[in-house]
Design a protein around this motif. Structure first.
Motif, PDB file in Angstrom:
ATOM      1  N   THR A 166       0.847  -1.194   0.000  1.00  0.00           N
ATOM      2  CA  THR A 166       0.000   0.000   0.000  1.00  0.00           C
ATOM      3  C   THR A 166       0.883   1.245   0.000  1.00  0.00           C
ATOM      4  O   THR A 166       1.998   1.240   0.526  1.00  0.00           O
ATOM      5  CB  THR A 166      -0.946   0.035   1.211  1.00  0.00           C
ATOM      6  OG1 THR A 166      -0.177  -0.057   2.409  1.00  0.00           O
ATOM      7  CG2 THR A 166      -1.955  -1.103   1.155  1.00  0.00           C
ATOM      8  N   PHE A 167       0.348   2.280  -0.600  1.00  0.00           N
ATOM      9  CA  PHE A 167       1.051   3.549  -0.759  1.00  0.00           C
ATOM     10  C   PHE A 167       0.117   4.686  -0.378  1.00  0.00           C
ATOM     11  O   PHE A 167      -1.038   4.687  -0.802  1.00  0.00           O
ATOM     12  CB  PHE A 167       1.482   3.746  -2.222  1.00  0.00           C
ATOM     13  CG  PHE A 167       2.360   2.653  -2.739  1.00  0.00           C
ATOM     14  CD1 PHE A 167       3.737   2.796  -2.748  1.00  0.00           C
ATOM     15  CD2 PHE A 167       1.809   1.464  -3.217  1.00  0.00           C
ATOM     16  CE1 PHE A 167       4.550   1.784  -3.227  1.00  0.00           C
ATOM     17  CE2 PHE A 167       2.620   0.443  -3.694  1.00  0.00           C
ATOM     18  CZ  PHE A 167       3.997   0.600  -3.692  1.00  0.00           C
ATOM     19  N   ARG A 168       0.609   5.635   0.386  1.00  0.00           N
ATOM     20  CA  ARG A 168      -0.133   6.865   0.667  1.00  0.00           C
ATOM     21  C   ARG A 168       0.143   7.806  -0.498  1.00  0.00           C
ATOM     22  O   ARG A 168       0.884   8.783  -0.376  1.00  0.00           O
ATOM     23  CB  ARG A 168       0.293   7.485   1.990  1.00  0.00           C
ATOM     24  CG  ARG A 168       0.120   6.615   3.192  1.00  0.00           C
ATOM     25  CD  ARG A 168      -1.297   6.360   3.616  1.00  0.00           C
ATOM     26  NE  ARG A 168      -1.881   7.418   4.412  1.00  0.00           N
ATOM     27  CZ  ARG A 168      -3.166   7.677   4.366  1.00  0.00           C
ATOM     28  NH1 ARG A 168      -3.956   7.018   3.557  1.00  0.00           N
ATOM     29  NH2 ARG A 168      -3.673   8.612   5.120  1.00  0.00           N
ATOM     30  N   ALA A 169      -0.402   7.440  -1.639  1.00  0.00           N
ATOM     31  CA  ALA A 169      -0.153   8.194  -2.870  1.00  0.00           C
ATOM     32  C   ALA A 169      -1.307   7.933  -3.831  1.00  0.00           C
ATOM     33  O   ALA A 169      -1.944   6.874  -3.777  1.00  0.00           O
ATOM     34  CB  ALA A 169       1.163   7.743  -3.509  1.00  0.00           C
ATOM     35  N   PRO A 170      -1.563   8.887  -4.721  1.00  0.00           N
ATOM     36  CA  PRO A 170      -2.599   8.671  -5.729  1.00  0.00           C
ATOM     37  C   PRO A 170      -2.209   7.551  -6.701  1.00  0.00           C
ATOM     38  O   PRO A 170      -1.025   7.294  -6.928  1.00  0.00           O
ATOM     39  CB  PRO A 170      -2.716  10.011  -6.453  1.00  0.00           C
ATOM     40  CG  PRO A 170      -1.606  10.862  -5.968  1.00  0.00           C
ATOM     41  CD  PRO A 170      -0.940  10.190  -4.816  1.00  0.00           C
ATOM     42  N   ILE A 171      -3.195   6.925  -7.265  1.00  0.00           N
ATOM     43  CA  ILE A 171      -2.981   5.798  -8.171  1.00  0.00           C
ATOM     44  C   ILE A 171      -2.089   6.187  -9.348  1.00  0.00           C
ATOM     45  O   ILE A 171      -1.236   5.392  -9.767  1.00  0.00           O
ATOM     46  CB  ILE A 171      -4.335   5.204  -8.642  1.00  0.00           C
ATOM     47  CG1 ILE A 171      -4.118   3.833  -9.282  1.00  0.00           C
ATOM     48  CG2 ILE A 171      -5.072   6.163  -9.551  1.00  0.00           C
ATOM     49  CD1 ILE A 171      -5.424   3.072  -9.538  1.00  0.00           C
ATOM     50  N   GLU A 229      -7.309   2.490  -5.839  1.00  0.00           N
ATOM     51  CA  GLU A 229      -7.161   3.647  -4.953  1.00  0.00           C
ATOM     52  C   GLU A 229      -8.433   3.858  -4.168  1.00  0.00           C
ATOM     53  O   GLU A 229      -9.543   3.736  -4.694  1.00  0.00           O
ATOM     54  CB  GLU A 229      -6.849   4.909  -5.764  1.00  0.00           C
ATOM     55  CG  GLU A 229      -6.638   6.128  -4.897  1.00  0.00           C
ATOM     56  CD  GLU A 229      -6.341   7.390  -5.695  1.00  0.00           C
ATOM     57  OE1 GLU A 229      -6.046   8.406  -5.055  1.00  0.00           O
ATOM     58  OE2 GLU A 229      -6.427   7.365  -6.932  1.00  0.00           O
ATOM     59  N   SER A 230      -8.259   4.179  -2.888  1.00  0.00           N
ATOM     60  CA  SER A 230      -9.385   4.494  -2.019  1.00  0.00           C
ATOM     61  C   SER A 230      -8.907   5.469  -0.945  1.00  0.00           C
ATOM     62  O   SER A 230      -7.926   5.184  -0.245  1.00  0.00           O
ATOM     63  CB  SER A 230      -9.937   3.221  -1.370  1.00  0.00           C
ATOM     64  OG  SER A 230     -10.991   3.528  -0.483  1.00  0.00           O
ATOM     65  N   ASP A 231      -9.568   6.590  -0.844  1.00  0.00           N
ATOM     66  CA  ASP A 231      -9.269   7.579   0.197  1.00  0.00           C
ATOM     67  C   ASP A 231      -7.795   7.973   0.243  1.00  0.00           C
ATOM     68  O   ASP A 231      -7.184   8.050   1.315  1.00  0.00           O
ATOM     69  CB  ASP A 231      -9.719   7.074   1.573  1.00  0.00           C
ATOM     70  CG  ASP A 231     -11.208   6.808   1.655  1.00  0.00           C
ATOM     71  OD1 ASP A 231     -11.967   7.590   1.026  1.00  0.00           O
ATOM     72  OD2 ASP A 231     -11.612   5.846   2.324  1.00  0.00           O
ATOM     73  N   GLY A 232      -7.181   8.194  -0.917  1.00  0.00           N
ATOM     74  CA  GLY A 232      -5.804   8.647  -0.971  1.00  0.00           C
ATOM     75  C   GLY A 232      -4.754   7.569  -0.783  1.00  0.00           C
ATOM     76  O   GLY A 232      -3.565   7.858  -0.746  1.00  0.00           O
ATOM     77  N   THR A 233      -5.184   6.330  -0.667  1.00  0.00           N
ATOM     78  CA  THR A 233      -4.263   5.206  -0.523  1.00  0.00           C
ATOM     79  C   THR A 233      -4.406   4.303  -1.742  1.00  0.00           C
ATOM     80  O   THR A 233      -5.519   3.953  -2.132  1.00  0.00           O
ATOM     81  CB  THR A 233      -4.561   4.405   0.757  1.00  0.00           C
ATOM     82  OG1 THR A 233      -4.377   5.264   1.879  1.00  0.00           O
ATOM     83  CG2 THR A 233      -3.647   3.203   0.887  1.00  0.00           C
TER      84      THR A 233
END
Length: 175
Positions: free
Chosen positions: A24-29, A104-108
């Motif tokens: 998982t990434f705290r980044a846009p798709i 992507e969901s909620d910025g993740t």
């Protein structure tokens, strides 16, 4: 650095067995998609590619394994930006049938990488390798130094997990 934890799992997709990893990434798709498809971004954790993807293939030069890696031709089976990439490569290192999915969901953004298991004997070696590469991707995406990730540490920490997984997939152990 703490010891890497094996994350790969067996998954049945249709009639085929796959090894599957998730990150998982705290980044846009779109940002994660760029990290796996743009040559200059891919170079940060895996290697570079040349060619025209519109032709259905690219040549990849892996750069994380030293000078020994020979360029490989990757056939592009599917490319549906920014959610799905499927490639096949058959070279002196073996055969690799890979599917990458992004959600992507909620910025993740969640990345799922699946490798079809065509030869059970590769599991104990493929698993630690993808753990290492995917953690290099996570490091590169966060701006950290990928050179801090030692492949030998990954091999030592994850080999038993993948060896046990491999044994459950042998022809003598039906699924």
């Amino acid at each position: 650095m703490t010891a890497p934890t094996p994350t790969g799992r067996h998954e049945r997709r249709g009639t085929d067995d796959h090894l599957v990893w998730e990150r998982t990434f705290r980044a846009p798709i779109d940002d994660v998609w760029a990290s796996v498809t743009e040559s200059d971004r891919l170079a940060r954790w895996f290697g570079t590619w040349t060619g025209d993807p519109a032709d259905g293939f690219v040549t990849v030069q892996m750069n994380a394994e030293g000078d020994a890696a020979e360029p490989s031709r990757f056939e592009i089976r599917a490319c549906d930006a920014p959610t799905h990439l499927a490639v096949d490569v058959v070279d002196e290192g073996g055969a690799w049938y890979l599917d990458l999915e992004l959600r992507e969901s909620d910025g993740t953004t969640t990345l799922l990488l699946a490798q079809r298991i065509h030869d059970v004997s590769i599991v104990e070696h493929t698993g630690p390798g993808w753990e290492w590469y995917l953690d290099r991707l996570v490091s590169a995406a966060s701006g950290a130094d990928t050179d801090d990730l030692d492949f030998d540490a990954y091999l030592a920490a994850t080999h038993d997990h993948y060896r046990a997984l491999q044994e459950t997939l042998t022809p003598d152990n039906p699924r």
